[in-house]
Design a protein around this motif. Structure first.
Motif, PDB file in Angstrom:
ATOM      1  N   ALA A 162       0.793  -1.177  -0.157  1.00 30.22           N
ATOM      2  CA  ALA A 162      -0.082   0.021   0.070  1.00 30.22           C
ATOM      3  C   ALA A 162       0.804   1.352   0.098  1.00 30.22           C
ATOM      4  CB  ALA A 162      -0.903   0.081   1.473  1.00 30.22           C
ATOM      5  N   LEU A 163       2.006   1.136   0.777  1.00 31.30           N
ATOM      6  CA  LEU A 163       2.830   2.206   0.824  1.00 31.30           C
ATOM      7  C   LEU A 163       3.501   2.809  -0.553  1.00 31.30           C
ATOM      8  CD1 LEU A 163       4.177   4.238   2.616  1.00 31.30           C
ATOM      9  CD2 LEU A 163       5.953   2.745   3.175  1.00 31.30           C
ATOM     10  N   ALA A 164       3.621   1.428  -1.487  1.00 30.06           N
ATOM     11  CA  ALA A 164       4.516   1.624  -2.564  1.00 30.06           C
ATOM     12  C   ALA A 164       3.506   2.088  -3.553  1.00 30.06           C
ATOM     13  CB  ALA A 164       5.151   0.149  -2.991  1.00 30.06           C
ATOM     14  N   ALA A 165       2.252   1.445  -3.559  1.00 30.53           N
ATOM     15  CA  ALA A 165       1.153   2.091  -4.428  1.00 30.53           C
ATOM     16  C   ALA A 165       0.907   3.475  -4.165  1.00 30.53           C
ATOM     17  CB  ALA A 165      -0.103   1.259  -4.138  1.00 30.53           C
ATOM     18  N   GLY A 166       1.028   4.048  -3.071  1.00 29.11           N
ATOM     19  CA  GLY A 166       0.727   5.600  -2.722  1.00 29.11           C
ATOM     20  C   GLY A 166       1.894   6.201  -3.214  1.00 29.11           C
ATOM     21  N   ARG A 167       3.059   5.909  -3.020  1.00 31.54           N
ATOM     22  CA  ARG A 167       4.244   6.414  -3.532  1.00 31.54           C
ATOM     23  C   ARG A 167       4.106   6.742  -5.189  1.00 31.54           C
ATOM     24  NH1 ARG A 167       8.970   4.464   0.323  1.00 31.54           N
ATOM     25  NH2 ARG A 167       8.404   5.572   2.143  1.00 31.54           N
ATOM     26  N   LEU A 168       3.716   5.491  -5.844  1.00 27.87           N
ATOM     27  CA  LEU A 168       3.652   5.524  -7.051  1.00 27.87           C
ATOM     28  C   LEU A 168       2.618   6.706  -7.541  1.00 27.87           C
ATOM     29  CD1 LEU A 168       4.442   4.116  -9.678  1.00 27.87           C
ATOM     30  CD2 LEU A 168       2.632   2.483  -9.333  1.00 27.87           C
ATOM     31  N   LEU A 169       1.375   6.542  -6.969  1.00 24.62           N
ATOM     32  CA  LEU A 169       0.326   7.381  -7.330  1.00 24.62           C
ATOM     33  C   LEU A 169       0.789   8.987  -7.057  1.00 24.62           C
ATOM     34  CD1 LEU A 169      -2.856   5.610  -6.289  1.00 24.62           C
ATOM     35  CD2 LEU A 169      -2.180   5.854  -8.577  1.00 24.62           C
ATOM     36  N   ALA A 170       1.274   8.943  -5.814  1.00 27.34           N
ATOM     37  CA  ALA A 170       1.703  10.589  -5.564  1.00 27.34           C
ATOM     38  C   ALA A 170       2.771  10.988  -6.705  1.00 27.34           C
ATOM     39  CB  ALA A 170       2.481  10.641  -4.345  1.00 27.34           C
ATOM     40  N   ALA A 171       3.823  10.197  -7.299  1.00 25.97           N
ATOM     41  CA  ALA A 171       4.778  10.594  -8.152  1.00 25.97           C
ATOM     42  C   ALA A 171       4.126  10.739  -9.387  1.00 25.97           C
ATOM     43  CB  ALA A 171       5.956   9.568  -8.269  1.00 25.97           C
ATOM     44  N   ALA A 172       3.119   9.942  -9.657  1.00 24.84           N
ATOM     45  CA  ALA A 172       2.439  10.052 -11.101  1.00 24.84           C
ATOM     46  C   ALA A 172       1.823  11.534 -11.018  1.00 24.84           C
ATOM     47  CB  ALA A 172       1.536   8.999 -11.377  1.00 24.84           C
ATOM     48  N   SER A 173       1.071  11.988 -10.065  1.00 25.34           N
ATOM     49  CA  SER A 173       0.268  13.193  -9.895  1.00 25.34           C
ATOM     50  C   SER A 173       1.147  14.293 -10.186  1.00 25.34           C
ATOM     51  CB  SER A 173      -0.754  12.955  -8.854  1.00 25.34           C
ATOM     52  OG  SER A 173       0.047  13.143  -7.836  1.00 25.34           O
ATOM     53  N   ALA A 174       2.449  14.186  -9.460  1.00 24.93           N
ATOM     54  CA  ALA A 174       3.410  15.414  -9.384  1.00 24.93           C
ATOM     55  C   ALA A 174       3.657  15.470 -10.752  1.00 24.93           C
ATOM     56  CB  ALA A 174       4.385  15.109  -8.446  1.00 24.93           C
ATOM     57  N   SER A 175       4.344  14.518 -11.469  1.00 22.64           N
ATOM     58  CA  SER A 175       4.900  14.463 -12.655  1.00 22.64           C
ATOM     59  C   SER A 175       3.861  15.015 -13.809  1.00 22.64           C
ATOM     60  CB  SER A 175       5.657  13.572 -13.308  1.00 22.64           C
ATOM     61  OG  SER A 175       4.615  12.341 -13.428  1.00 22.64           O
ATOM     62  N   ALA A 176       2.476  14.775 -13.521  1.00 20.38           N
ATOM     63  CA  ALA A 176       1.457  14.927 -14.809  1.00 20.38           C
ATOM     64  C   ALA A 176       0.951  16.495 -14.567  1.00 20.38           C
ATOM     65  CB  ALA A 176       0.368  13.982 -14.328  1.00 20.38           C
ATOM     66  N   GLY A 177       1.253  17.154 -13.495  1.00 17.89           N
ATOM     67  CA  GLY A 177       1.010  18.516 -13.625  1.00 17.89           C
ATOM     68  C   GLY A 177      -0.698  18.500 -13.216  1.00 17.89           C
ATOM     69  N   HIS A 178      -1.288  19.742 -13.561  1.00 15.45           N
ATOM     70  CA  HIS A 178      -2.749  19.947 -13.483  1.00 15.45           C
ATOM     71  C   HIS A 178      -3.453  19.802 -14.736  1.00 15.45           C
ATOM     72  CE1 HIS A 178      -2.092  20.520  -9.324  1.00 15.45           C
ATOM     73  NE2 HIS A 178      -1.190  21.529  -9.416  1.00 15.45           N
ATOM     74  N   GLU A 179      -2.666  19.698 -15.667  1.00 14.92           N
ATOM     75  CA  GLU A 179      -3.505  19.438 -17.079  1.00 14.92           C
ATOM     76  C   GLU A 179      -4.722  18.345 -17.008  1.00 14.92           C
ATOM     77  OE1 GLU A 179      -0.072  18.148 -17.658  1.00 14.92           O
ATOM     78  OE2 GLU A 179       0.476  20.315 -17.001  1.00 14.92           O
ATOM     79  N   GLY A 180      -5.790  18.499 -17.539  1.00 22.10           N
ATOM     80  CA  GLY A 180      -6.536  17.368 -17.533  1.00 22.10           C
ATOM     81  C   GLY A 180      -7.544  17.098 -16.326  1.00 22.10           C
ATOM     82  N   GLY A 181      -7.250  17.673 -15.461  1.00 16.52           N
ATOM     83  CA  GLY A 181      -7.954  17.486 -13.878  1.00 16.52           C
ATOM     84  C   GLY A 181      -9.394  17.973 -14.226  1.00 16.52           C
ATOM     85  N   ALA A 182      -9.664  19.056 -14.847  1.00 15.62           N
ATOM     86  CA  ALA A 182     -10.978  19.294 -14.922  1.00 15.62           C
ATOM     87  C   ALA A 182     -11.797  18.512 -16.013  1.00 15.62           C
ATOM     88  CB  ALA A 182     -11.323  20.640 -15.364  1.00 15.62           C
ATOM     89  N   ARG A 183     -11.194  18.124 -16.911  1.00 24.32           N
ATOM     90  CA  ARG A 183     -11.737  17.145 -17.950  1.00 24.32           C
ATOM     91  C   ARG A 183     -11.895  15.891 -17.222  1.00 24.32           C
ATOM     92  NH1 ARG A 183      -9.956  13.079 -21.572  1.00 24.32           N
ATOM     93  NH2 ARG A 183     -11.133  13.129 -23.588  1.00 24.32           N
TER      94      ARG A 183
END
Length: 102
Positions: free
Chosen positions: A7-28
């Motif tokens: 669970a900790l590894a999955a949380g880190r993976l999701l946090a890293a993915a959201s940090a690198s993706a930026g905020h584009e597409g959030g509203a979409r």
């Protein structure tokens, strides 16, 4: 409170993915989720409420339990036996419902 390593590894993976993706597409993403999940969910809840309201309820007969509807003194309004927000269809008096059709 211990967190499993998976669970900790999955949380880190999701946090890293959201940090690198930026905020584009959030509203979409939220717009798509609203149309695909929220609106159909509300429609299903409305259909369920409608079907339950159409179904006749079979209420049981009044059973005068000794521990319910105890009146130690009269209410200060009306005849003293009805509560302030009394509904004759849903609230029984100590001796039963007021009408036979409830």
């Amino acid at each position: 409170m211990s967190v499993s390593s998976g669970a900790l590894a999955a949380g880190r993976l999701l946090a890293a993915a959201s940090a690198s993706a930026g905020h584009e597409g959030g509203a979409r993403t939220w717009k798509i989720l609203s149309f695909v999940v929220a609106f159909p969910g509300v429609a299903v809840c409305m259909a369920n409420a409608y079907m339950k309201s159409e179904h006749e309820s079979h209420e049981s007969e009044f059973v005068p339990f000794a521990h319910l509807r105890i009146r130690t003194k009269k209410f200060p309004w009306g005849d003293g036996n009805h509560s302030l927000f009394h509904n004759p269809h849903t609230n029984p008096l100590p001796d039963g419902f007021e009408s036979s059709h409830h």
